[in-house]
Structure formats: C-alpha cells, structure tokens
Design a protein around this motif. Structure first.
Motif, PDB file in Angstrom:
ATOM      1  N   VAL A 143       0.814  -1.219   0.000  1.00 12.23           N
ATOM      2  CA  VAL A 143       0.000   0.000   0.000  1.00 12.23           C
ATOM      3  C   VAL A 143       0.849   1.271   0.000  1.00 12.23           C
ATOM      4  CG1 VAL A 143      -2.000  -1.054   1.122  1.00 12.23           C
ATOM      5  CG2 VAL A 143      -0.190  -0.043   2.525  1.00 12.23           C
ATOM      6  N   GLY A 144       2.165   1.145   0.132  1.00  9.38           N
ATOM      7  CA  GLY A 144       2.987   2.346   0.188  1.00  9.38           C
ATOM      8  C   GLY A 144       4.433   2.007   0.513  1.00  9.38           C
ATOM      9  N   TYR A 145       5.141   3.018   0.979  1.00  7.28           N
ATOM     10  CA  TYR A 145       6.573   2.880   1.196  1.00  7.28           C
ATOM     11  C   TYR A 145       6.991   3.778   2.348  1.00  7.28           C
ATOM     12  CZ  TYR A 145      11.607   2.903   0.149  1.00  7.28           C
ATOM     13  OH  TYR A 145      12.965   2.783   0.237  1.00  7.28           O
ATOM     14  N   LEU A 146       7.872   3.245   3.202  1.00  9.57           N
ATOM     15  CA  LEU A 146       8.489   4.012   4.282  1.00  9.57           C
ATOM     16  C   LEU A 146       9.992   3.765   4.221  1.00  9.57           C
ATOM     17  CD1 LEU A 146       8.221   5.777   6.848  1.00  9.57           C
ATOM     18  CD2 LEU A 146       8.037   3.650   8.163  1.00  9.57           C
ATOM     19  N   THR A 147      10.753   4.816   3.955  1.00 11.12           N
ATOM     20  CA  THR A 147      12.195   4.672   3.800  1.00 11.12           C
ATOM     21  C   THR A 147      12.832   4.167   5.085  1.00 11.12           C
ATOM     22  OG1 THR A 147      12.239   6.493   2.213  1.00 11.12           O
ATOM     23  CG2 THR A 147      14.341   5.861   3.206  1.00 11.12           C
ATOM     24  N   PRO A 148      13.532   3.044   5.068  1.00  9.15           N
ATOM     25  CA  PRO A 148      14.209   2.565   6.272  1.00  9.15           C
ATOM     26  C   PRO A 148      15.297   3.541   6.711  1.00  9.15           C
ATOM     27  CG  PRO A 148      13.946   0.776   4.688  1.00  9.15           C
ATOM     28  CD  PRO A 148      13.588   2.049   3.976  1.00  9.15           C
ATOM     29  N   ASP A 149      15.298   3.850   7.986  1.00  8.32           N
ATOM     30  CA  ASP A 149      16.299   4.735   8.568  1.00  8.32           C
ATOM     31  C   ASP A 149      16.394   4.422  10.046  1.00  8.32           C
ATOM     32  OD1 ASP A 149      14.092   5.962   9.797  1.00  8.32           O
ATOM     33  OD2 ASP A 149      13.962   7.533   8.278  1.00  8.32           O
ATOM     34  N   LEU A 150      17.114   5.261  10.787  1.00  9.64           N
ATOM     35  CA  LEU A 150      17.301   5.048  12.221  1.00  9.64           C
ATOM     36  C   LEU A 150      16.461   5.998  13.068  1.00  9.64           C
ATOM     37  CD1 LEU A 150      21.194   4.553  12.270  1.00  9.64           C
ATOM     38  CD2 LEU A 150      19.393   2.829  12.002  1.00  9.64           C
ATOM     39  N   GLU A 151      15.497   6.673  12.444  1.00 12.56           N
ATOM     40  CA  GLU A 151      14.660   7.646  13.149  1.00 12.56           C
ATOM     41  C   GLU A 151      13.470   6.964  13.811  1.00 12.56           C
ATOM     42  OE1 GLU A 151      15.655  10.807  13.379  1.00 12.56           O
ATOM     43  OE2 GLU A 151      17.408  10.198  12.202  1.00 12.56           O
ATOM     44  N   TRP A 152      12.900   7.656  14.801  1.00 15.33           N
ATOM     45  CA  TRP A 152      11.663   7.187  15.426  1.00 15.33           C
ATOM     46  C   TRP A 152      10.482   7.531  14.523  1.00 15.33           C
ATOM     47  CZ3 TRP A 152      11.117   3.886  19.301  1.00 15.33           C
ATOM     48  CH2 TRP A 152      12.182   3.705  20.196  1.00 15.33           C
ATOM     49  N   HIS A 153       9.569   6.596  14.381  1.00 14.66           N
ATOM     50  CA  HIS A 153       8.328   6.780  13.629  1.00 14.66           C
ATOM     51  C   HIS A 153       7.157   6.429  14.538  1.00 14.66           C
ATOM     52  CE1 HIS A 153      10.551   7.187   9.812  1.00 14.66           C
ATOM     53  NE2 HIS A 153      11.334   6.220  10.292  1.00 14.66           N
ATOM     54  N   THR A 154       5.954   6.799  14.112  1.00 16.74           N
ATOM     55  CA  THR A 154       4.747   6.546  14.905  1.00 16.74           C
ATOM     56  C   THR A 154       3.686   5.903  14.031  1.00 16.74           C
ATOM     57  OG1 THR A 154       5.196   8.509  16.256  1.00 16.74           O
ATOM     58  CG2 THR A 154       2.987   7.555  16.396  1.00 16.74           C
ATOM     59  N   PHE A 155       3.086   4.812  14.512  1.00 16.08           N
ATOM     60  CA  PHE A 155       1.936   4.248  13.812  1.00 16.08           C
ATOM     61  C   PHE A 155       0.697   4.370  14.677  1.00 16.08           C
ATOM     62  CE2 PHE A 155       3.436   0.329  16.030  1.00 16.08           C
ATOM     63  CZ  PHE A 155       2.265  -0.060  16.649  1.00 16.08           C
ATOM     64  N   GLN A 156      -0.442   4.454  14.012  1.00 18.56           N
ATOM     65  CA  GLN A 156      -1.749   4.476  14.670  1.00 18.56           C
ATOM     66  C   GLN A 156      -2.689   3.573  13.888  1.00 18.56           C
ATOM     67  OE1 GLN A 156      -2.215   8.651  14.263  1.00 18.56           O
ATOM     68  NE2 GLN A 156      -1.597   9.115  16.361  1.00 18.56           N
TER      69      GLN A 156
END
Length: 330
Positions: free
Chosen positions: A190-203
């Motif tokens: 359904v999409g793309y999230l670039t892998p990195d070392l940052e914090w992300h948030t899902f809901q």
C-alpha cells in the motif's frame, strides 16, 4: 496491568494531533461530529506504557530453518525491556533460520467487539539493514489490533500492517493484511516508508461496530482492511495488540542474522460511539465498511461462512453480544 480512566486532556496527549485526523479518515466518505465533553466523561478502557513491560512473548508462524538446522523455537527470540523502550529480537543465536518474535498484550472482555480500538506506538530500527551487513538484517516489522470472537464466529477480527525490511527484496515496502478467501489473510502493498534510524509513529484504528479501519504512519494515511482469521482458541472474547519482528530469510545460501526493532510510548484506547463524539473533533462515522478487497461481502466469502441472515438464538449471551455485520447478508 490494569486499565485507567482517561480525561479528554489525557486522551489528546496520548494520541497526538495526528490521531484526530486518522479517526476522521477511512476508505469511504465520513461525516464530522462535534461535541462538548463533560468533565465526567471517560474513555471506556485505556492501557499505556513507556515500554512493553508486562507484555507476553510468543513464537510466530513466519519461521524457516535451513536444511540440517534444528527447528526454530522460543529460544531463538527475546524481548528486552529498558526504562524508556523495549527491543524485540529475532534469531538471537544467529542461526540459518528465519525467526518470528510476537510480543503481545491481551485483555478478556465479552464486550470488546462493541468498541473502537485505537493502538498508537513509536517504533524504530536501531541498526540499518543492508546487503553488506552480515551480522544484523531483518525481514519485517509488524503491528496489529485484533479481537478474538470465540463465541459466535470463532474468528480473529482485526487489522495489521507490515514494514518490509529485507534489503534484497522490496526494501521499505508497507503492506496490509487483506482477506484471501474464507480461511486466510495475505499481504498487499500500500505504500513505502524509507528505512532509517529515526523514530516513527503508527496508529491503527479499528471500529468494530461500523467495520471500518484506519492506518496512519507519521503524517501519512494508508488504506487498510478489516480481516478475519480462523483460530482454535478458547470459547471467549478477548482483544489484543501486538508488535512483531521477523529476522531475514536466509534461504539455503545466506548466513543467519539477528534482527532488532525498538518500541516505546504505546497506548491502547477503547471507545464507544458516544465517547468518540465526546472526545474527538472528527469521528469515523461511515455507514459502510472499508473493505476494499470486498472479502466480507463477496458471494464466495458469504457461502464459505454460510452467511445467511442469522436466526438469533434466544439466549442472554447472544442478546448482549453484538454479532459482526460481516456475518449478515447484505
């Protein structure tokens, strides 16, 4: 871990501003509802924590062992808890296997299907997967909300997403569970999230009375479906949230690698429709489900589940239990 009663101020702090937008979005048009909360209004149930202490560990089914390797076991996974985060680890012994860590939190409640469940959590990679990395590499990171209906349908109803982290295939791809026939759920990009070392948030938000679902990662919304998976679990109703780590699939030629993912600052809220209107400036208020795949409304699915218009049993339990609309012929 016991539930706490939540004020509107605490609810906004737990969810963040993006949750409000997410609750107002779905795959179908929605209508906003404004309401003024009373100081005495509370969320039905709320669970939260800085780390995942108190959650349980289980070995998932996304496993593989290369020829001549012993089978994958619970000894190949672990979850470590620090003060401000928890770290899921898969393939801790770096064997030529793919190991699947499921860390989960469940609550038994016969009314769980009558509420909207909102699961929010921060996540990150503590290392960067790459083809050159021979020590640490991953296959995926998953998260989900499910309610097990062991009384009427004997199905686990919910929504899940997966972040592909194998650097050799579809690196960074976002996928969601979709229904594949009656007895299985598959994955769809359904999409793309670039892998990195940052914090992300899902809901992840699942509105069981309306059969709608919503997924938001950082500031972007993604389509997601409500799916049902048959299980052989006890005759109860219980709700659960879970996060997962799957180590890289080594095949027959690659060495096994450790996979680590970190989670922190999670919350899990249960709201009925009245509480949604009281606590949220915009409300998911669709009249149809958001099942893009059409799994629950397709003739083959109805036939497989024998989805004729049900004849209610005259029992106290059924009268007090909301049967999912996907069991009722349209």
């Amino acid at each position: 871990m016991s539930p706490r009663w939540t004020s509107r101020r605490r609810f906004l702090a737990l969810c963040g501003a993006s949750a409000l937008t997410a609750l107002g979005s779905s795959r179908n048009p929605s209508r906003s509802v404004q309401a003024s909360p009373s100081p005495h209004d509370t969320i039905h149930r709320e669970f939260s924590g800085g780390n995942l202490s108190g959650w349980r560990l289980a070995l998932g089914d996304g496993i593989y062992a290369a020829p001549d390797e012993p089978p994958v076991s619970i000894e190949d996974i672990e979850t470590r808890h620090e003060d401000v985060l928890s770290e899921l680890r898969a393939n801790v012994r770096k064997r030529r296997i793919m190991a699947h860590n499921i860390t989960y939190f469940r609550q038994r409640d016969e009314l769980a299907l009558q509420y909207t469940h909102l699961f929010t959590c921060h996540f990150r990679l503590p290392y960067m997967p790459s083809v050159e990395n021979t020590e640490e590499n991953g296959q995926a990171l998953d998260a989900a909300v499910f309610v097990w209906d062991g009384i009427d349908t004997r199905m686990d109803w919910g929504a899940a997403f997966q972040w592909g982290l194998n650097p050799r295939e579809r690196f960074g791809e976002l996928r969601v569970n979709i229904q594949e026939g009656v007895h299985a759920a598959g994955w769809e990009p359904v999409g793309y999230l670039t892998p990195d070392l940052e914090w992300h948030t899902f809901q992840i938000i699942v509105n069981y009375p309306l059969q709608t679902a919503s997924l938001r990662i950082d500031e972007q919304s993604f389509p997601i479906d409500l799916v049902g998976i048959p299980k052989r679990w006890p005759a109860t109703i219980s709700a659960g949230v879970q996060v997962e780590a799957i180590s890289m699939y080594p095949g027959t030629t690659l060495n096994g690698t450790l996979h680590r993912v970190q989670f922190r600052d999670w919350s899990w809220l249960w709201m009925d429709m009245k509480q949604q209107r009281l606590f949220l400036p915009t409300v998911l208020n669709t009249t149809q489900g958001v099942l893009r795949s059409g799994a629950f409304t397709s003739p083959s699915f109805r036939e497989g589940m024998q989805m004729e218009t049900p004849q209610p049993r005259k029992s106290k339990r059924l009268m007090n239990h909301r049967v999912p609309r996907c069991l009722i012929s349209k």
